[in-house]
Each structure stands twice: as C-alpha cells, then as structure tokens.
Design a protein around this motif. Structure first.
Motif, PDB file in Angstrom:
ATOM      1  N   MET A  21       0.868  -1.180   0.000  1.00 43.15           N
ATOM      2  CA  MET A  21       0.000   0.000   0.000  1.00 43.15           C
ATOM      3  C   MET A  21       0.907   1.232   0.000  1.00 43.15           C
ATOM      4  SD  MET A  21      -2.630  -1.299   3.025  1.00 43.15           S
ATOM      5  CE  MET A  21      -1.438  -1.284   4.346  1.00 43.15           C
ATOM      6  N   ASP A  22       1.006   1.891  -1.142  1.00 40.65           N
ATOM      7  CA  ASP A  22       1.973   2.998  -1.222  1.00 40.65           C
ATOM      8  C   ASP A  22       1.304   4.244  -1.792  1.00 40.65           C
ATOM      9  OD1 ASP A  22       4.400   4.250  -0.973  1.00 40.65           O
ATOM     10  OD2 ASP A  22       5.318   3.306  -2.731  1.00 40.65           O
ATOM     11  N   GLY A  23       1.802   5.395  -1.352  1.00 36.35           N
ATOM     12  CA  GLY A  23       1.330   6.655  -1.928  1.00 36.35           C
ATOM     13  C   GLY A  23       0.494   7.516  -0.987  1.00 36.35           C
ATOM     14  N   ASN A  24       0.418   7.143   0.278  1.00 31.98           N
ATOM     15  CA  ASN A  24      -0.362   7.945   1.225  1.00 31.98           C
ATOM     16  C   ASN A  24       0.196   9.359   1.357  1.00 31.98           C
ATOM     17  OD1 ASN A  24      -1.682   5.573   1.724  1.00 31.98           O
ATOM     18  ND2 ASN A  24      -0.895   5.278   3.803  1.00 31.98           N
ATOM     19  N   GLY A  25       1.529   9.444   1.434  1.00 27.10           N
ATOM     20  CA  GLY A  25       2.164  10.750   1.621  1.00 27.10           C
ATOM     21  C   GLY A  25       1.921  11.652   0.424  1.00 27.10           C
ATOM     22  N   ARG A  26       2.074  11.102  -0.784  1.00 28.20           N
ATOM     23  CA  ARG A  26       1.861  11.906  -1.990  1.00 28.20           C
ATOM     24  C   ARG A  26       0.405  12.329  -2.130  1.00 28.20           C
ATOM     25  NH1 ARG A  26       4.804   7.620  -5.546  1.00 28.20           N
ATOM     26  NH2 ARG A  26       4.727   6.595  -3.515  1.00 28.20           N
ATOM     27  N   ARG A  35       1.195  14.288   6.046  1.00 26.45           N
ATOM     28  CA  ARG A  35       1.281  12.880   5.627  1.00 26.45           C
ATOM     29  C   ARG A  35       0.326  11.989   6.422  1.00 26.45           C
ATOM     30  NH1 ARG A  35       5.401  11.143   2.748  1.00 26.45           N
ATOM     31  NH2 ARG A  35       5.372   9.127   3.775  1.00 26.45           N
ATOM     32  N   HIS A  39      -2.287   8.817   5.621  1.00 28.13           N
ATOM     33  CA  HIS A  39      -2.327   7.487   6.255  1.00 28.13           C
ATOM     34  C   HIS A  39      -3.738   7.176   6.759  1.00 28.13           C
ATOM     35  CE1 HIS A  39       1.886   7.159   5.720  1.00 28.13           C
ATOM     36  NE2 HIS A  39       2.248   7.967   6.687  1.00 28.13           N
ATOM     37  N   PHE A  64       0.858  -4.686   3.495  1.00 30.74           N
ATOM     38  CA  PHE A  64       2.087  -4.197   4.130  1.00 30.74           C
ATOM     39  C   PHE A  64       1.753  -2.915   4.891  1.00 30.74           C
ATOM     40  CE2 PHE A  64       6.903  -3.910   2.872  1.00 30.74           C
ATOM     41  CZ  PHE A  64       7.233  -4.249   4.175  1.00 30.74           C
ATOM     42  N   GLY A  65       1.603  -3.034   6.198  1.00 35.28           N
ATOM     43  CA  GLY A  65       1.187  -1.888   7.003  1.00 35.28           C
ATOM     44  C   GLY A  65       2.344  -1.076   7.547  1.00 35.28           C
ATOM     45  N   HIS A  70      10.380   1.357   8.046  1.00 33.20           N
ATOM     46  CA  HIS A  70       9.597   2.553   8.380  1.00 33.20           C
ATOM     47  C   HIS A  70      10.032   3.221   9.681  1.00 33.20           C
ATOM     48  CE1 HIS A  70       6.081   1.437   5.518  1.00 33.20           C
ATOM     49  NE2 HIS A  70       6.892   2.298   4.964  1.00 33.20           N
ATOM     50  N   ARG A  73      11.450   6.727   9.599  1.00 30.49           N
ATOM     51  CA  ARG A  73      10.629   7.932   9.431  1.00 30.49           C
ATOM     52  C   ARG A  73      10.592   8.721  10.744  1.00 30.49           C
ATOM     53  NH1 ARG A  73       5.711   6.392   5.266  1.00 30.49           N
ATOM     54  NH2 ARG A  73       7.060   5.432   3.716  1.00 30.49           N
TER      55      ARG A  73
HETATM   56  C1  IPE Z   1       2.233   4.119   2.328  1.00 32.31           C
HETATM   57  O1  IPE Z   1       2.431   5.408   1.867  1.00 32.31           O
HETATM   58  C2  IPE Z   1       2.588   3.979   3.769  1.00 32.31           C
HETATM   59  C3  IPE Z   1       2.263   2.828   4.556  1.00 32.31           C
HETATM   60  C4  IPE Z   1       1.566   1.777   4.241  1.00 32.31           C
HETATM   61  C5  IPE Z   1       2.788   2.903   5.893  1.00 32.31           C
HETATM   62  P1  IPE Z   1       3.765   6.255   2.002  1.00 32.31           P
HETATM   63  O2  IPE Z   1       3.815   6.872   3.367  1.00 32.31           O
HETATM   64  O3  IPE Z   1       4.953   5.446   1.637  1.00 32.31           O
HETATM   65  O4  IPE Z   1       3.493   7.410   0.951  1.00 32.31           O
HETATM   66  P2  IPE Z   1       4.487   8.081  -0.078  1.00 32.31           P
HETATM   67  O5  IPE Z   1       5.259   6.984  -0.759  1.00 32.31           O
HETATM   68  O6  IPE Z   1       5.379   8.987   0.697  1.00 32.31           O
HETATM   69  O7  IPE Z   1       3.590   8.823  -1.024  1.00 32.31           O
END
Ligand code: IPE
Ligand code: MG
Length: 247
Positions: A21-26, A35, A39, A64-65, A70, A73
C-alpha cells in the motif's frame, strides 16, 4: 506453500493477493495536508479493500502496514502509523469477527509498544476460527528479517537436537516463516507507480504475478482491485515450465 495446479490463470481468482500500500504521503501532499492525513485515508482504503476482496472471492489478503524500514521515518509519523493500527482494530474488529475474517499479523514482535502486542494477540485470538477471508497485516515486517528470524529458530532447533541440518527443505523452512499457514502469493500489487518489492514477502512472492498500478493507496478500492485481478487473469503462469507448442 503449494502452487496451484493450473498453468494458466484464465478467469481464475487469485487465492492470495498481497498488496504494498503505497502513496499515502503523496496523496496528502497533493491536498496540502500532512502525511498522517494520507495514512488515515489509507485506512479507509484498507477497509474498502477487505470488503472488496471478500466480495471478489479472494481467500487470502496480505497487506504491508509497517515495514522494518519505516522506523527511519520521523517519530511523529511512526507514532501515527501505530495509532492507526490501534484505531483500525478498535473500530473494525467486531465487524471482522462477525464477517468471518481471520486476522493474522506477521512481522517481528520485538520493539513494539506493549499495548500493540496485546492488540495483535487479541485480534488473532478472537478471529482464529474464522475462514471466509484471511486478512494478514504485515506490521514491523521485512522479508529479510523474517527469513533471518526463521533461520535463527531453525538453528536453535538443530542445537536442541530436534532436527538435523540435512533435514532442511523448502517445506520445513516455510514452517519457520511468519506465513507458515498461508499459501504462496499469487498476485502482488503495488500502488503509486513505484516498481519495487521493498522487502515485502520475498520468499512468498517467488512466483507471484507482479502488478504495479499508478493509483495512490488512499484512492484504492474495489475498482482498482478488480483491475489488478483482470491483469492477473491475462497472465500466463508457468512456474518455470515452458509454454505449450502451438497446435
Ligand atoms: C504508504 O504510503 C505507507 C504505509 C503503508 C505505511 P507512504 O507513506 O509510503 O506514501 P508516499 O510513498 O510517501 O507517497
Ligand atoms: Mg512510499
């Protein structure tokens, strides 16, 4: 970890879908939000996806949580991710129990806050008789870490005289992995347009079909899962065998 007998996946629903699961931050950044907002929306996407996986007949869904990487971070973000696990379980566990979802959490238990270990244990216990959908959350998980922990436990059993080194084969080794009672991944999806495994399910994805989607995780749901499954169905799985000669 038996592989399905069919050589083609035509119209077959993948038994085990694994998702990075990717892309929450963007997603959050596009909205000028922190960010952690991304999430939180990611949890909504997870809820939709669990629902959709059940509807589509997927038997195993592994997500993948939180990865062993991670921890790099900022502490604030790490804490927010832990809070989301607490929140997800607090809000959804009753529903998961009712709907026949069996919850498992894979990953190292060391270094986790004490209440988190208790929450995991409770969720696993309360759902252990369920069998409609197997939801596995990889939390504090890394594929290399999992393999190293498995090797360590095997070595300990050899030292204890329970097994001999020469007895080790794929099947026995798998019994030491966190995924001991899960089948191999059939379809591995990564969202957000990144093309990496990032240490996810390294052993279990040996013959998985990889599908990379541009959608950012908070926008994921039934439509994107269906799209990934359609791509999977178009693939020809041969497990190292050759394609049949044309007639
Ligand atoms: C997914 O998004 C995060 C988790 C599942 C913890 P990201 O936090 O990696 O978001 P981007 O890649 O910075 O956009
Ligand atoms: Mg990312």
């Amino acid at each position: 970890m038996a592989q399905p007998a069919q050589s083609s996946s035509q119209a077959i629903t993948p038994r085990h879908v694994a998702i990075i699961m990717d892309g929450n931050g963007r997603w959050a950044r596009q909205r000028n939000r922190p960010r952690t907002f991304g999430h939180a929306e990611g949890v909504e996407a997870l809820r939709r996806t669990v629902e959709a996986a059940g509807d589509l007949g997927v038997q195993y869904l592994t997500v993948f949580g939180f990865s062993t990487e991670h921890w790099r971070r900022p502490a604030e973000e790490v804490n927010a991710l832990f809070d989301l696990l607490r929140l997800y379980v607090a809000r959804d566990l009753d529903k998961l129990v009712r709907e026949g979802v069996r919850v498992r959490v894979i990953g190292g238990r060391e270094g986790l806050q004490r209440d988190i270990a208790g929450i995991i244990e409770n969720a696993e216990q309360r759902t252990k008789h369920n069998d409609k959908l197997n939801l596995t959350i990889a939390f504090n998980y890394g594929g290399q870490d999992e393999i190293v922990r498995a090797a360590r436990r095997f070595a300990e059993d050899v030292v204890a005289g329970k097994l001999k080194a020469v007895d080790l084969d794929h099947k026995i080794f798998e019994s030491y992995l966190d995924t001991e009672d899960l089948p191999a991944a059939d379809l591995l999806i990564r969202t957000s347009g990144e093309f990496r495994l990032s240490n996810f399910m390294l052993w279990q994805s040996a013959y998985a079909e990889l599908v990379f989607l541009d959608v950012l995780w908070p926008d994921f749901g039934k439509a994107a899962l269906t799209q990934a499954i359609d791509i999977y169905r178009g693939r020809d799985r041969r497990y190292g065998g050759s394609a049949p000669e044309p007639a």
